[in-house]
Write a protein that holds these residues in place. Structure first.
Motif, mmCIF file in Angstrom:
data_model
loop_
_atom_site.group_PDB
_atom_site.id
_atom_site.type_symbol
_atom_site.label_atom_id
_atom_site.label_comp_id
_atom_site.label_asym_id
_atom_site.label_seq_id
_atom_site.Cartn_x
_atom_site.Cartn_y
_atom_site.Cartn_z
ATOM 1 N N ARG A 19 -29.146 -4.801 -16.628
ATOM 2 C CA ARG A 19 -30.385 -5.361 -16.082
ATOM 3 C C ARG A 19 -31.367 -5.551 -17.232
ATOM 4 N NH1 ARG A 19 -35.066 -2.822 -12.072
ATOM 5 N NH2 ARG A 19 -36.222 -4.788 -11.902
ATOM 6 N N HIS A 20 -32.115 -6.631 -17.180
ATOM 7 C CA HIS A 20 -33.100 -6.922 -18.217
ATOM 8 C C HIS A 20 -34.135 -5.794 -18.341
ATOM 9 C CE1 HIS A 20 -36.115 -7.712 -15.141
ATOM 10 N NE2 HIS A 20 -35.176 -8.380 -14.484
ATOM 11 N N GLY A 21 -34.885 -5.824 -19.435
ATOM 12 C CA GLY A 21 -35.927 -4.840 -19.656
ATOM 13 C C GLY A 21 -37.126 -5.041 -18.739
ATOM 14 N N GLN A 22 -38.049 -4.101 -18.838
ATOM 15 C CA GLN A 22 -39.235 -4.078 -17.985
ATOM 16 C C GLN A 22 -40.068 -5.356 -18.122
ATOM 17 O OE1 GLN A 22 -43.093 -1.963 -18.955
ATOM 18 N NE2 GLN A 22 -42.110 -0.384 -17.707
ATOM 19 N N THR A 23 -40.621 -5.813 -17.001
ATOM 20 C CA THR A 23 -41.544 -6.945 -16.967
ATOM 21 C C THR A 23 -42.816 -6.516 -16.232
ATOM 22 O OG1 THR A 23 -40.900 -7.864 -14.814
ATOM 23 C CG2 THR A 23 -39.546 -8.495 -16.730
ATOM 24 N N PRO A 24 -43.884 -7.313 -16.318
ATOM 25 C CA PRO A 24 -45.089 -6.961 -15.557
ATOM 26 C C PRO A 24 -44.831 -6.831 -14.062
ATOM 27 C CG PRO A 24 -45.607 -8.636 -17.194
ATOM 28 C CD PRO A 24 -44.108 -8.476 -17.201
ATOM 29 N N LEU A 25 -43.951 -7.652 -13.509
ATOM 30 C CA LEU A 25 -43.685 -7.581 -12.073
ATOM 31 C C LEU A 25 -42.828 -6.367 -11.706
ATOM 32 C CD1 LEU A 25 -43.184 -11.269 -10.864
ATOM 33 C CD2 LEU A 25 -45.263 -9.919 -11.107
ATOM 34 N N LEU A 39 -40.856 -10.137 -20.972
ATOM 35 C CA LEU A 39 -40.757 -8.688 -21.079
ATOM 36 C C LEU A 39 -42.120 -8.119 -21.474
ATOM 37 C CD1 LEU A 39 -37.433 -8.236 -23.109
ATOM 38 C CD2 LEU A 39 -37.722 -8.144 -20.616
ATOM 39 N N THR A 40 -42.400 -6.906 -21.008
ATOM 40 C CA THR A 40 -43.553 -6.172 -21.525
ATOM 41 C C THR A 40 -43.188 -5.580 -22.890
ATOM 42 O OG1 THR A 40 -42.809 -4.113 -20.509
ATOM 43 C CG2 THR A 40 -44.265 -5.530 -19.185
ATOM 44 N N ALA A 41 -44.182 -4.975 -23.557
ATOM 45 C CA ALA A 41 -43.891 -4.275 -24.808
ATOM 46 C C ALA A 41 -42.857 -3.180 -24.568
ATOM 47 C CB ALA A 41 -45.173 -3.690 -25.400
ATOM 48 N N GLN A 42 -42.985 -2.465 -23.439
ATOM 49 C CA GLN A 42 -42.002 -1.428 -23.108
ATOM 50 C C GLN A 42 -40.645 -2.045 -22.821
ATOM 51 O OE1 GLN A 42 -42.132 1.741 -23.423
ATOM 52 N NE2 GLN A 42 -40.153 2.211 -22.481
ATOM 53 N N GLY A 43 -40.627 -3.221 -22.222
ATOM 54 C CA GLY A 43 -39.358 -3.899 -21.970
ATOM 55 C C GLY A 43 -38.633 -4.241 -23.247
ATOM 56 N N ARG A 44 -39.379 -4.628 -24.280
ATOM 57 C CA ARG A 44 -38.762 -4.924 -25.577
ATOM 58 C C ARG A 44 -38.228 -3.641 -26.220
ATOM 59 N NH1 ARG A 44 -43.206 -8.402 -25.483
ATOM 60 N NH2 ARG A 44 -44.498 -7.025 -26.782
ATOM 61 N N VAL A 45 -38.960 -2.542 -26.065
ATOM 62 C CA VAL A 45 -38.465 -1.252 -26.564
ATOM 63 C C VAL A 45 -37.162 -0.878 -25.857
ATOM 64 C CG1 VAL A 45 -38.952 1.239 -26.618
ATOM 65 C CG2 VAL A 45 -40.722 -0.402 -27.280
ATOM 66 N N GLN A 46 -37.121 -1.092 -24.553
ATOM 67 C CA GLN A 46 -35.897 -0.807 -23.793
ATOM 68 C C GLN A 46 -34.738 -1.676 -24.274
ATOM 69 O OE1 GLN A 46 -37.230 -1.582 -19.787
ATOM 70 N NE2 GLN A 46 -37.817 0.557 -19.425
ATOM 71 N N THR A 159 -28.281 -9.612 -16.752
ATOM 72 C CA THR A 159 -28.624 -10.277 -15.506
ATOM 73 C C THR A 159 -29.707 -9.490 -14.768
ATOM 74 O OG1 THR A 159 -27.676 -11.179 -13.445
ATOM 75 C CG2 THR A 159 -26.574 -9.266 -14.385
ATOM 76 N N HIS A 160 -29.691 -9.540 -13.455
ATOM 77 C CA HIS A 160 -30.792 -9.052 -12.634
ATOM 78 C C HIS A 160 -30.280 -8.068 -11.585
ATOM 79 C CE1 HIS A 160 -33.159 -12.507 -14.206
ATOM 80 N NE2 HIS A 160 -31.983 -13.117 -14.164
ATOM 81 N N VAL A 161 -31.216 -7.521 -10.824
ATOM 82 C CA VAL A 161 -30.867 -6.505 -9.828
ATOM 83 C C VAL A 161 -29.817 -7.020 -8.835
ATOM 84 C CG1 VAL A 161 -31.736 -5.203 -7.848
ATOM 85 C CG2 VAL A 161 -33.021 -5.204 -9.966
ATOM 86 N N ALA A 187 -33.268 -2.140 -17.663
ATOM 87 C CA ALA A 187 -32.438 -1.860 -18.851
ATOM 88 C C ALA A 187 -31.323 -0.861 -18.575
ATOM 89 C CB ALA A 187 -33.305 -1.374 -20.017
ATOM 90 N N ALA A 188 -30.896 -0.764 -17.316
ATOM 91 C CA ALA A 188 -29.784 0.126 -16.963
ATOM 92 C C ALA A 188 -28.451 -0.602 -17.115
ATOM 93 C CB ALA A 188 -29.927 0.623 -15.529
ATOM 94 N N LEU A 189 -27.425 0.154 -17.491
ATOM 95 C CA LEU A 189 -26.063 -0.367 -17.630
ATOM 96 C C LEU A 189 -25.191 0.050 -16.453
ATOM 97 C CD1 LEU A 189 -25.336 0.324 -21.406
ATOM 98 C CD2 LEU A 189 -25.211 -1.925 -20.310
#
Length: 212
Positions: A19-25, A39-46, A159-161, A187-189
């Motif tokens: 799953r993609h990294g964190q987003t604002p939504l 992606l948020t800044a945290q999403g890029r870190v993930q 991909t997505h949820v 960002a889960a596998l």
């Protein structure tokens, strides 16, 4: 696909579903379908964290949904692996129609009867959107096309949820209503094996060890 535990006739095609990294939504738990959300800044870190983990594995191909949040997540992994990113439209997220950007509570206030129908029947989509049953059909077609191209290889699919839940549901031969009973973190596998003679096997689900 055929179910059962018969001996496979070849090595499986292993799908590493990310799953993609964190987003604002995703932070606000809002419906995020076809909108091109960054992606948020945290999403890029993930994304960087999961890329470092995946770099230690043998991966033959990287496939991504066409949306920005998946492509940016895939870019980190592809760079770490030295691979190009293949685009597969069939792994795009559900079209949530009129509910795009809403929380579940907001959608219920806006259209309570439509929400009740949606949560009780996978053949029903949000107003102007796509049902989970329709998603399952296109994800199945995308999976078959991917396995045909990469049979016996290990493929990272960013991909997505909903597409990930659908592939797990198919592996477990569970009803589509099982999608309502799964949770996936950003960002889960998740790992699923697809055998040439039919069965699919889930190896792991919602693995976030790289985010610890």
């Amino acid at each position: 696909m055929r179910s059962g535990w018969g001996a496979p006739d070849t090595s499986p095609t292993r799908l590493l579903l990310l799953r993609h990294g964190q987003t604002p939504l995703s932070v606000e738990r809002r419906f995020a379908g076809r909108g091109d959300i960054p992606l948020t800044a945290q999403g890029r870190v993930q994304a960087e964290a999961v890329a470092r983990r995946l770099a230690a594995r043998t991966i033959d191909a990287v496939v991504s949904s066409p949306l920005e949040r998946t492509l940016r997540t895939a870019d980190f992994a592809a760079k770490a692996l030295g691979l190009p990113v293949e685009i597969e439209d069939g792994f795009v997220e559900t079209d949530f129609g009129d509910w795009e950007g809403m929380t579940f509570a907001e959608a219920r206030i806006h259209a309570p009867e439509a929400v009740d129908r949606w949560v009780s029947d996978p053949e029903v989509g949000p107003p102007g959107g796509e049902s989970f049953a329709a998603v399952a059909r296109r994800v199945c077609a995308a999976r078959d096309a991917l396995v045909s191209r990469h049979r016996g290889r290990t493929v990272l699919v960013v991909t997505h949820v909903t597409p990930i839940k659908v592939l797990v549901q198919q592996a477990l031969t569970a009803p589509l209503s099982a999608l309502y009973r799964m949770h996936l973190d950003t960002a889960a596998l998740t790992e699923v094996d697809v055998y040439a003679d039919g069965p699919m096997v889930m190896r792991s689900f919602n693995d976030t060890a790289h985010l610890a």
